[in-house]
Design an enzyme around this catalytic site. Structure first.
Site, mmCIF file in Angstrom:
data_model
loop_
_atom_site.group_PDB
_atom_site.id
_atom_site.type_symbol
_atom_site.label_atom_id
_atom_site.label_comp_id
_atom_site.label_asym_id
_atom_site.label_seq_id
_atom_site.Cartn_x
_atom_site.Cartn_y
_atom_site.Cartn_z
ATOM 1 N N LYS A 14 0.848 -1.207 0.000
ATOM 2 C CA LYS A 14 0.000 0.000 0.000
ATOM 3 C C LYS A 14 0.877 1.249 0.000
ATOM 4 C CE LYS A 14 -2.158 -1.019 3.837
ATOM 5 N NZ LYS A 14 -1.478 -2.276 4.193
ATOM 6 N N ARG A 88 -10.616 -0.184 8.155
ATOM 7 C CA ARG A 88 -10.248 -1.576 8.477
ATOM 8 C C ARG A 88 -11.316 -2.286 9.267
ATOM 9 N NH1 ARG A 88 -3.811 -2.301 9.075
ATOM 10 N NH2 ARG A 88 -3.442 -0.333 8.045
ATOM 11 N N ARG A 126 11.073 -6.509 5.363
ATOM 12 C CA ARG A 126 10.998 -5.047 5.198
ATOM 13 C C ARG A 126 12.030 -4.308 6.054
ATOM 14 N NH1 ARG A 126 5.347 -2.491 5.682
ATOM 15 N NH2 ARG A 126 5.259 -3.830 7.519
ATOM 16 N N ARG A 160 10.572 -2.175 11.553
ATOM 17 C CA ARG A 160 9.511 -1.730 12.460
ATOM 18 C C ARG A 160 9.440 -2.723 13.614
ATOM 19 N NH1 ARG A 160 4.054 -1.108 9.182
ATOM 20 N NH2 ARG A 160 4.714 0.185 7.461
ATOM 21 N N ARG A 171 -1.414 -9.800 14.093
ATOM 22 C CA ARG A 171 -1.837 -8.691 13.237
ATOM 23 C C ARG A 171 -2.639 -9.204 12.060
ATOM 24 N NH1 ARG A 171 3.602 -6.021 11.242
ATOM 25 N NH2 ARG A 171 2.419 -4.527 10.013
HETATM 26 P P1 AP5 Z 1 4.713 -1.632 2.061
HETATM 27 O O1 AP5 Z 1 4.542 -0.709 0.900
HETATM 28 O O2 AP5 Z 1 5.337 -1.127 3.299
HETATM 29 O O3 AP5 Z 1 3.316 -2.365 2.378
HETATM 30 P P2 AP5 Z 1 2.048 -1.849 3.167
HETATM 31 O O4 AP5 Z 1 0.863 -2.494 2.518
HETATM 32 O O5 AP5 Z 1 2.062 -0.366 3.273
HETATM 33 O O6 AP5 Z 1 2.294 -2.575 4.554
HETATM 34 P P3 AP5 Z 1 2.056 -2.090 6.041
HETATM 35 O O7 AP5 Z 1 2.802 -3.005 6.937
HETATM 36 O O8 AP5 Z 1 2.313 -0.616 6.148
HETATM 37 O O9 AP5 Z 1 0.560 -2.383 6.224
HETATM 38 P P4 AP5 Z 1 -0.119 -2.670 7.588
HETATM 39 O O10 AP5 Z 1 -1.521 -2.601 7.208
HETATM 40 O O11 AP5 Z 1 0.302 -3.867 8.263
HETATM 41 O O12 AP5 Z 1 0.451 -1.531 8.535
HETATM 42 P P5 AP5 Z 1 0.068 -0.020 8.725
HETATM 43 O O13 AP5 Z 1 1.307 0.762 8.817
HETATM 44 O O14 AP5 Z 1 -0.959 0.408 7.747
HETATM 45 O O15 AP5 Z 1 5.546 -2.882 1.518
HETATM 46 C C1 AP5 Z 1 5.866 -3.923 2.407
HETATM 47 C C2 AP5 Z 1 7.235 -4.518 2.073
HETATM 48 O O16 AP5 Z 1 7.162 -5.238 0.845
HETATM 49 C C3 AP5 Z 1 8.354 -3.482 1.875
HETATM 50 O O17 AP5 Z 1 9.554 -4.061 2.297
HETATM 51 C C4 AP5 Z 1 8.348 -3.235 0.355
HETATM 52 O O18 AP5 Z 1 9.613 -2.831 -0.096
HETATM 53 C C5 AP5 Z 1 7.974 -4.625 -0.151
HETATM 54 N N1 AP5 Z 1 7.165 -4.629 -1.369
HETATM 55 C C6 AP5 Z 1 6.202 -3.727 -1.749
HETATM 56 N N2 AP5 Z 1 5.673 -4.081 -2.925
HETATM 57 C C7 AP5 Z 1 6.290 -5.238 -3.303
HETATM 58 C C8 AP5 Z 1 6.170 -6.110 -4.430
HETATM 59 N N3 AP5 Z 1 5.291 -5.863 -5.401
HETATM 60 N N4 AP5 Z 1 6.966 -7.203 -4.488
HETATM 61 C C9 AP5 Z 1 7.856 -7.475 -3.487
HETATM 62 N N5 AP5 Z 1 8.012 -6.695 -2.398
HETATM 63 C C10 AP5 Z 1 7.234 -5.590 -2.310
HETATM 64 O O19 AP5 Z 1 -0.613 -0.061 10.165
HETATM 65 C C11 AP5 Z 1 0.169 -0.322 11.312
HETATM 66 C C12 AP5 Z 1 -0.731 -0.577 12.494
HETATM 67 O O20 AP5 Z 1 -1.506 0.629 12.779
HETATM 68 C C13 AP5 Z 1 -1.804 -1.660 12.310
HETATM 69 O O21 AP5 Z 1 -1.291 -2.940 12.566
HETATM 70 C C14 AP5 Z 1 -2.849 -1.218 13.333
HETATM 71 O O22 AP5 Z 1 -2.504 -1.580 14.637
HETATM 72 C C15 AP5 Z 1 -2.795 0.292 13.211
HETATM 73 N N6 AP5 Z 1 -3.778 0.789 12.222
HETATM 74 C C16 AP5 Z 1 -3.501 1.289 10.975
HETATM 75 N N7 AP5 Z 1 -4.639 1.642 10.352
HETATM 76 C C17 AP5 Z 1 -5.654 1.354 11.190
HETATM 77 C C18 AP5 Z 1 -7.062 1.468 11.100
HETATM 78 N N8 AP5 Z 1 -7.664 1.940 10.007
HETATM 79 N N9 AP5 Z 1 -7.817 1.073 12.170
HETATM 80 C C19 AP5 Z 1 -7.222 0.608 13.290
HETATM 81 N N10 AP5 Z 1 -5.901 0.451 13.433
HETATM 82 C C20 AP5 Z 1 -5.111 0.823 12.399
HETATM 83 MG MG MG Z 2 2.148 0.960 4.894
#
Ligand code: AP5
Ligand code: MG
Length: 213
Positions: A14, A88, A126, A160, A171
């Site tokens: 994302k 979410r 990552r 992270r 998660r």
């Molecule tokens: P990356 O681009 O970082 O992926 P991402 O989808 O952004 O992953 P996140 O871990 O950020 O998503 P998440 O939902 O777990 O965490 P978030 O920060 O939103 O890419 C991931 C890795 O893969 C990188 O190393 C990248 O280089 C690699 N990659 C990318 N594309 C690739 C490809 N095509 N091929 C190979 N490799 C690739 O949320 C964190 C926490 O916040 C949650 O766990 C929760 O506790 C809280 N939170 C966030 N939003 C909410 C909400 N709406 N409601 C309640 N709690 C929330």
């Molecule tokens: Mg992200």
């Protein structure tokens, strides 16, 4: 350009796709996860609470999350936006849908579909930089040129805290259980577009562009 709600399993890309859309088309990414990490970095009592919740693999409560997103949406102005990782929960979806309807904000939903195994591999591989750039030790095209050092700014890369196997499982289950009814809702109103996220970064980007055209 169309506004986007970008949903996905953990580490589907994302943030990576949001960064491309920002650089190429002027999108404003609104990542609730990134906003929570900024709150943690302040070291405030709220930041400590948020960190404990994220490190335990749970979701942050709906009221705080929705408040933050509404505030950000009001700041965006005329630019197209990407809601990254929001909504979410069904409750978040219902409230934000109503809000966007009131503000006449249209959108498309894109779900980056990814298997559990790939989600775990990308999470555990990552590495991130303070400047916001993301790398992955398991994919050649996403490795830093100099191991452990950011290509863009030269700072040291780090993991992270929640990117470990134990927290990942909690998660993942939490996220997917909550996401299912949200996907069903967007499917039922004809807004859901599914993109295969097992592909390369560029291939995923091309598919996203097809949805937006
Ligand atoms: P990356 O681009 O970082 O992926 P991402 O989808 O952004 O992953 P996140 O871990 O950020 O998503 P998440 O939902 O777990 O965490 P978030 O920060 O939103 O890419 C991931 C890795 O893969 C990188 O190393 C990248 O280089 C690699 N990659 C990318 N594309 C690739 C490809 N095509 N091929 C190979 N490799 C690739 O949320 C964190 C926490 O916040 C949650 O766990 C929760 O506790 C809280 N939170 C966030 N939003 C909410 C909400 N709406 N409601 C309640 N709690 C929330
Ligand atoms: Mg992200």
């Amino acid at each position: 350009m169309k506004n986007i709600i970008l949903m996905a399993p953990i580490a589907a890309g994302k943030g990576t796709q949001g960064e491309i859309l920002k650089n190429e088309y002027g999108y404003v990414p609104i990542s609730t996860g990134a906003i929570f990490r900024e709150i943690i970095a302040t070291g405030s009592p709220l930041g400590k609470q948020v960190k404990d919740i994220i490190d335990s693999g749970k979701l942050i409560d709906d009221d705080l999350t929705i408040k933050i997103v509404k505030e950000k949406l009001l700041e965006v102005g005329d630019k197209p936006f990407i809601l990254d990782g929001f909504p979410r929960t069904l409750n978040q979806a219902k409230i934000i849908n109503k809000f966007m309807e009131e503000k006449s904000l249209d959108y498309q939903v894109i779900y980056l579909d990814l298997s559990l195994d790939t989600s775990m591999k990308r999470t555990l591989g990552r590495l991130i930089c303070e400047c916001g750039k993301s790398y992955n030790i398991y994919y050649d095209e996403l490795k830093a040129k100099n191991e452990g050092i950011c290509d863009s700014c030269g700072k040291t890369l780090y993991k992270r805290d929640e990117d470990n196997e134990e927290t990942f499982k909690l998660r993942y289950n939490n996220l997917m259980n909550n996401l299912k009814p949200v996907l069903d809702l967007y499917q039922s109103i004809g807004k859901l577009n599914i993109v295969n996220a097992e592909q390369s970064v560029d291939e995923i980007h091309q598919e996203i562009m097809k949805v937006l055209k």
